[in-house]
Design an enzyme around this catalytic site. Structure first.
Site, PDB file in Angstrom:
ATOM      1  N   GLY A   1      53.416   8.097 -57.974  1.00 22.19           N
ATOM      2  CA  GLY A   1      53.363   6.689 -58.311  1.00 22.19           C
ATOM      3  C   GLY A   1      51.978   6.154 -58.590  1.00 22.19           C
ATOM      4  O   GLY A   1      50.988   6.887 -58.575  1.00 22.19           O
TER       5      GLY A   1
ATOM      6  N   ASP B   1      49.191  14.580 -42.725  1.00 18.98           N
ATOM      7  CA  ASP B   1      48.302  14.674 -43.888  1.00 18.98           C
ATOM      8  C   ASP B   1      47.101  13.757 -43.719  1.00 18.98           C
ATOM      9  O   ASP B   1      46.804  12.931 -44.563  1.00 18.98           O
ATOM     10  CB  ASP B   1      49.072  14.335 -45.167  1.00 18.98           C
ATOM     11  CG  ASP B   1      48.292  14.752 -46.416  1.00 18.98           C
ATOM     12  OD1 ASP B   1      47.295  15.503 -46.275  1.00 18.98           O
ATOM     13  OD2 ASP B   1      48.656  14.321 -47.518  1.00 18.98           O
TER      14      ASP B   1
END
Ligand SMILES: *[C@@H]1O[C@H](CO)[C@@H](O)[C@H](O)[C@H]1NC(C)=O
Ligand SMILES: *[C@@H]1O[C@H](CO)[C@@H](O)[C@H](O)[C@H]1NC(C)=O
Ligand SMILES: *[C@@H]1O[C@H](CO)[C@@H](O)[C@H](O)[C@H]1NC(C)=O
Ligand SMILES: *[C@@H]1O[C@H](CO)[C@@H](O)[C@H](O)[C@H]1NC(C)=O
Ligand SMILES: *[C@@H]1O[C@H](CO)[C@@H](O)[C@H](O)[C@H]1NC(C)=O
Ligand SMILES: *[C@@H]1O[C@H](CO)[C@@H](O)[C@H](O)[C@H]1NC(C)=O
Ligand SMILES: *[C@@H]1O[C@H](CO)[C@@H](O)[C@H](O)[C@H]1NC(C)=O
Ligand SMILES: *[C@@H]1O[C@H](CO)[C@@H](O)[C@H](O)[C@H]1NC(C)=O
Ligand SMILES: *[C@@H]1O[C@H](CO)[C@@H](O)[C@H](O)[C@H]1NC(C)=O
Length: 885
Positions: free
Chosen positions: A719, A835
């Protein structure tokens, strides 16, 4: 700095050596060549050594350097290929140190994906034998040098995904041997140079995503060997050149997202090899030519977002290889041709946002591979055909905003792969079929704004995956079935505007995920169950216009996330357990009060409690309530509240990271398909929590002019990020999933994951989510905007890196540690982010840090087996794990 490669000293040495060698022999021609060769080899060796790219390999003998990683030599030991792998970080740091002009035998130079910055060194243009040059995926900038046109042997040139600007140098037209030319994803502007038309051998031309303007030159029609032509996402005008009919080898054609006008020329029928045709988001007018039906190899056809009118030609039924057909958002009138039923390979069909009339042909049932069927916002009438029940692969069905009448066919129960079912805004009558219980994969169900009668079927209780349920504005009677307790994933429940009687079941207490609950405008009686106080995620609660009695349970006060309540027009009594801010007060007397609940941004309106004879709002801690209402003072109040909210910064993108470069920082990958503001109605999993309960979807569309590129501030892993200023002057960041990515389950999943986690947690150093929209057409998350972007980018910018003093860095680390400690120890179940990297740490204007991007985060079930799947970002994964490819 065009340095001379043949170092005179080296050359002199070589000559002396040569003279020594040949002193007793007759000087021959080959001997001279040998001498020059050794001079060349010596200078190649020196250039390799001086570059420092292989500093740990210091043995310069010819046989050795030819074994260095990324170097290939010919049999004479001269370098013909330089292609160090992207893990070879020295290339990045010492790019400028390489004297490229020394490699006169170089055939292949591949420096893709090295985070190179600066401009293309001019010596690259002097490599006489170069056939392959790949500089893609770097941070290179400046103009593309005209001298590239001197590389007359070049077959493949790839400069894509960089920051090159200005126009395409016309001299590239000299590269007569070129077969592949990729300049996509740069900032090139100016027109497409006509000279490209002389690249007779070209098979692949990609200019996708630049700012190229002007019209498409007729000369491109000369590229008769072209198989792939992509000039999508630019600023091209004019019509599709008639010469395109000459491109008879074309397989892939993308002209999407330009301002191309005129009609689709009939000549398109000559491109019989075409498999992929994307003309979406242009200004094309006229009809869809029946000649298209000659393109029998076509498997992808997208004409959406144009102004095509008239009908869908019945000949379209000849395109039997089609798997995706998109005519969304045109002005198509007339009927859906029954021949559409011949397209039995179709997986995606979108005809929504047209003025298509008539009914759905029963042949639609032949499209048994269909996974997505969108027909919303048309003028379709008649019954929903029972043959839809044959489409058992369907996972998204949207027929909303038409005039379908009759009842919902029970065959709908066959569609057990369905995850979204939208039938809202029709004139459907009858009962909600009990067969709905078969749809166990359903996540969103919208039957709102119809004339449905009868009870809410208790069978709904088996739809355990349901996140969104909207039955509002129907004629539903009876009570809310207690089976609703099983909908443990429910985010939003809208039952307003019906004739629901009896009381609110205490079973609601089980809906721990519930964010929005609207039961307003029914005939609900009884009292508010205290169980509602256990809905810890609740943001928006509307019970107005019922006959609810008793008092408002003080348990509701404990709902830390609650932003908006409406209890008006009931028979409630007692006092209000909320601390109401003085509605029209501009002093700061209530600030300490708000501080307690400042995180929840609550602004409860006095009007939320009116129409209850015996209910007494509690303003005791504040200055007296003034009754005068004027917009100015309301505005001031809102502003003050915005000010008192801590600014959480949230562009949670792996902006610079995913392609290991900075090229995408200010750019979006694709323009998004335009969506008319009205295309998302109640039937979408859309919720934005704001002072007044919601930010309107329309506000976001207006603020970004339908996600126009000019509001795009970045693009990354999945995105793009847009910056939007809302009417309230509040600036938010929108993370929007690209249309195509939204159709990929993996992206879809991480998007939903982020929504799920971020709406459950709250911490000073974790980005805060204000809302989201989950609709296949348009998925985005809303955060507050922060200027400073990611830590990764800040550290790479020399000025910002200096500003980030060691003290500031320590405090950033402390904040992140606190956030992680909160995730791991204070959340139940614990959350692992999985992450953490500098690109997922964002900085606000005061350089305070926030953990972002929960796309791959996990709830950790302490009892479950350990998770062995490796996720995250290379370079940041905890050491000791084995990295498999
Ligand atoms: C370089 O390699 C050659 C050939 O193997 C060897 O004779 C020589 O000693 C090496 N020199 C260095 C400095 O390692
Ligand atoms: C250039 O390198 C990139 C990254 O390795 C690769 O994806 C691309 O296919 C290469 N281009 C050509 C023309 O080989
Ligand atoms: C390129 O990056 C290096 C660090 O890798 C930096 O020292 C240098 O200033 C940069 N050059 C330009 C032109 O930005
Ligand atoms: C394109 O097709 C039409 C018929 O559909 C034909 O008359 C014309 O010659 C073709 N043009 C080329 C360049 O092949
Ligand atoms: C294309 O479709 C039309 C009408 O549906 C039909 O008459 C014609 O035979 C088809 N042509 C081919 C080549 O299949
Ligand atoms: C295409 O559809 C029409 C109408 O549904 C039908 O009559 C015709 O037989 C179909 N053609 C093929 C080739 O399937
Ligand atoms: C297509 O649909 C029609 C009408 O539902 C049906 O009569 C016909 O048998 C179907 N054809 C195929 C090939 O399934
Ligand atoms: C429900 O699904 C089963 C198979 O999963 C199917 O056999 C049955 O016919 C379906 N019921 C209805 C009413 O569609
Ligand atoms: C957990 O991981 C360890 C290795 O890291 C492995 O030996 C063990 O079997 C795993 N436990 C389960 C329940 O999978």
């Amino acid at each position: 700095m065009a340095s001379i490669c043949y170092d005179p000293k080296l050359l002199a040495n070589a000559t002396i050596l040569f003279l020594v060698l040949v002193s007793s022999i007759v000087v021959s021609c080959t001997g001279l060549v040998a001498a020059l060769d050794s001079a060349l080899l010596a200078s190649e060796g020196k250039a390799l050594l001086d570059s420092g790219w292989w500093s740990s390999y210091d043995n310069l003998t010819i046989s050795h350097r030819c074994t260095w990683p990324g170097i290939v030599c010919n049999h004479a030991g001269s370098v013909i290929e330089i292609s160090p792998s992207s893990e070879f970080h020295k290339v990045r740091d010492k790019f400028g140190k390489m004297n490229f002009s020394c490699f006169s035998n170089l055939v292949r130079l591949d420096l893709a994906n090295h985070e190179l910055n600066g401009t293309i060194p001019p010596q690259i243009s002097t490599l006489p034998k170069l056939r392959y040059l790949n500089l893609s995926k770097n941070c290179l900038t400046g103009e593309l040098p005209s001298s590239l046109g001197n590389l007359s042997r070049l077959v493949e040139l790839d400069v894509s995904v960089n920051n090159f600007f200005n126009s395409i140098p016309p001299k590239l037209g000299n590269l007569k041997n070129l077969e592949i030319l990729d300049m996509s994803h740069n900032k090139l502007n100016g027109p497409i140079s006509q000279t490209l038309g002389s690249l007779a051998k070209l098979r692949y031309l990609n200019l996708h995503f630049n700012q190229i303007n002007g019209s498409i030159p007729l000369e491109l029609g000369s590229l008769t060997n072209l198989e792939n032509l992509d000039i999508g996402v630019n600023d091209l005008v004019g019509s599709i050149p008639s010469t395109f009919s000459l491109l008879s080898n074309l397989i892939f054609l993308d002209l999407s997202h330009n301002r191309i006008s005129g009609s689709i020329s009939l000549e398109i029928g000559n491109l019989t090899h075409l498999e992929y045709l994307d003309l979406d988001s242009n200004n094309l007018i006229g009809s869809i030519p029946s000649m298209l039906s000659l393109l029998t190899n076509l498997n992808f056809l997208d004409l959406s977002n144009n102004q095509l009118n008239e009908s869908i030609p019945s000949e379209i039924g000849n395109l039997t290889n089609l798997d995706s057909l998109n005519l969304f958002f045109n002005n198509i009138v007339s009927l859906i041709p029954s021949e559409l039923g011949n397209l039995t390979n179709l997986e995606f069909l979108d005809l929504s946002y047209n003025q298509i009339s008539g009914s759905i042909p029963s042949e639609i049932g032949n499209l048994t591979r269909l996974e997505v069927l969108y027909l919303y916002s048309n003028n379709l009438i008649g019954l929903i055909p029972s043959t839809l029940g044959l489409l058992t692969n369907l996972n998204s069905l949207d027929l909303s905003s038409n005039q379908f009448n009759g009842s919902i066919p029970s065959e709908i129960g066959n569609l057990n792969n369905l995850s979204t079912l939208y039938l809202s805004f029709n004139i459907l009558v009858g009962l909600i079929p009990s067969e709905i219980e078969n749809l166990t994969n359903l996540e969103s169900l919208d039957l709102g704004s119809n004339n449905l009668v009868g009870l809410i079927p208790s069978e709904l209780g088996v739809l355990k995956n349901l996140m969104f349920l909207d039955l509002n504005n129907n004629k539903i009677t009876g009570s809310i079935p207690s089976e609703i307790r099983n909908l443990k994933n429910l985010y939003m429940l809208y039952l307003n505007f019906n004739y629901i009687t009896s009381s609110i079941p205490s079973a609601f207490g089980n809906l721990r995920e519930l964010r929005n609950l609207d039961l307003s405008s029914n005939n609900i009686s009884g009292s508010i169950p205290t169980m509602l106080g256990t809905l810890t995620n609740l943001r928006y609660l509307n019970l107005s216009y019922n006959q609810i009695n008793g008092s408002i349970p003080s348990e509701l006060y404990k709902l830390a996330f609650l932003l908006s309540v409406n209890f008006s027009y009931n028979n409630l009594s007692g006092s209000v357990p909320f601390d109401l801010p003085p509605p029209f007060d501009t002093h700061l007397t209530c600030d300490s009060l708000h501080e307690q609940r400042v995180n929840s941004l609550e602004i409860f309106q006095a009007t939320s409690f009116e129409g209850n004879k015996n209910l007494y709002p509690n303003f005791s801690n504040c200055s007296p309530l003034k009754t005068k209402r004027d917009s100015h003072s309301i505005k001031t109040k809102t502003k003050r509240h915005i000010h008192s909210i801590k600014i959480y910064l949230p562009i949670t993108m792996s902006i610079c990271l995913l392609f290991l470069g900075c090229y995408s920082l200010y750019r979006c990958k694709v323009k998004t398909t335009q969506v008319k503001a009205t295309s998302l109605k109640n039937g979408d999993l859309f919720s934005i929590w704001n002072y007044d309960g919601k930010i309107a979807y329309e506000d976001i569309i207006a603020a970004t002019e339908d996600f126009d590129l000019k509001y795009c501030i970045g693009s990354g892993g999945y995105g793009s990020v847009y910056k939007a200023q809302l009417p309230s002057e509040k600036v938010v960041a929108l993370k929007k999933l690209h249309h195509r990515e939204a159709e990929q389950p993996a992206f879809d999943k991480s998007f939903k994951n982020e929504v799920k986690l971020l709406t459950q947690i709250r911490h000073m150093s974790i980005v805060k989510l204000y809302g989201f929209c989950l609709h296949q057409r348009c998925m985005f998350l809303v955060y507050e905007y922060m200027e400073r972007g990611s830590l990764f980018c800040a550290l790479r910018n020399d000025a910002e890196a200096v500003e980030l003093s060691w003290m500031k860095r320590v405090s950033i680390i402390k904040d992140i540690a606190h956030a992680l400690s909160y995730l791991h120890h204070d959340c139940n179940p614990p959350i692992v982010h999985r992450d953490i990297s500098s690109s997922n740490v964002l900085l606000n204007s005061e350089l305070k840090s926030f953990v972002a991007d929960f796309g791959v985060a996990r709830l950790l079930d302490p009892d479950s087996s350990n998770n062995t799947v490796l996720v995250g970002t290379y370079g940041y994964i905890a050491p000791g794990k084995k990295i498999s490819s």
